[in-house]
Design an enzyme around this catalytic site. Structure first.
Site: not given
Ligand code: PMT
Length: 210
Positions: A25-26
């Site tokens: 993810s981020n």
């Protein structure tokens, strides 16, 4: 009575699981996208907000669809059948080739993660009017012009996510509106809601901006 234009806004990150407890993810928090959804609803649009996993309250008057992965986000954008797409989400470009049903044991992991491409939601969407974002680490304008052309955008909101007060997580942003012909309009450091209101105003001016 005049029919409201329908806008779909993507927001937040996507998560690409390799097993039930691990994912790629981020750091996107959804703040930018939720601000766009709020500004658009306040301006009279019918707004569908397609949100990755974030901990924010839904803005008043907005229909929210929660998703996890890029493929779910794409399906929700398609289902919204909108007139306008504003893509603020930080979508993972890649996902693990497979996702285990149960938590992988250390011994079951090889140390090499095989990845496959995710759909580019903004590029593939057939929505008539598309506004994108460009998250860059450094000068963002040239890359935003390229994205305008590649993804057939009306304009692209470029942000240098390494600049102070800009990008992921913070309440403010410093953006440049970049058009396919290369013209660029730099905005000062503003709250994300103020940036969102400028985006909605630019949309309302539409192609008559010149
Ligand atoms: O959520 P916050 O914490 O408030 O942070 C805001 C933000 C930094 C996430 C936001 O301002 C921002 O820059 N969003 C775009 C992030 C991004 O993924 O940019 P990109 O340059 O990789 O992608 C270009 C455009 O294509 C974006 O509009 C993106 O939503 C879209 N895209 C990208 C990949 C993909 N597979 N599908 C897409 O739709």
């Amino acid at each position: 009575m005049e029919t409201k234009l329908r806008m779909v806004v993507t927001a937040g990150p996507t998560r690409e699981h390799l097993d039930p407890v691990r994912f790629l993810s981020n750091p996107s928090t959804g703040r930018m996208g939720f601000a766009v959804a709020r500004a658009a609803a306040e301006a009279g649009y019918e707004v569908v907000l397609v949100a990755g996993p974030v901990g924010l309250k839904t803005p008043k008057g907005v229909v929210r669809v929660d998703v996890v992965s890029a493929r779910e986000m794409f399906a929700a954008v398609e289902a919204a059948k909108a007139d306008i797409l504003v893509a603020t989400a930080a979508v993972a470009d890649w996902r693990p080739k497979s996702c285990a049903k149960k938590k992988l044991k250390k011994g079951e992991m090889s140390g090499v993660l095989e990845l496959v491409r995710n759909p580019d939601i903004l590029k593939s969407s057939k929505v008539r009017r598309k506004i994108g974002f460009a998250a860059e680490t450094g000068e963002a304008v040239a890359e935003a012009v390229r994205k305008c052309k590649e993804k057939n955008l009306e304009f692209c909101v470029a942000n240098d996510v390494t600049a102070p007060g800009a990008g992921f997580g913070v309440a403010t942003n410093r953006v440049v509106f970049v058009y396919p012909d290369g013209t660029a309009k730099r905005l000062p450091l503003l709250s994300k809601l103020a940036v969102a209101r400028r985006i909605v105003a630019a949309l309302q001016r539409g192609r008559s901006r010149k």
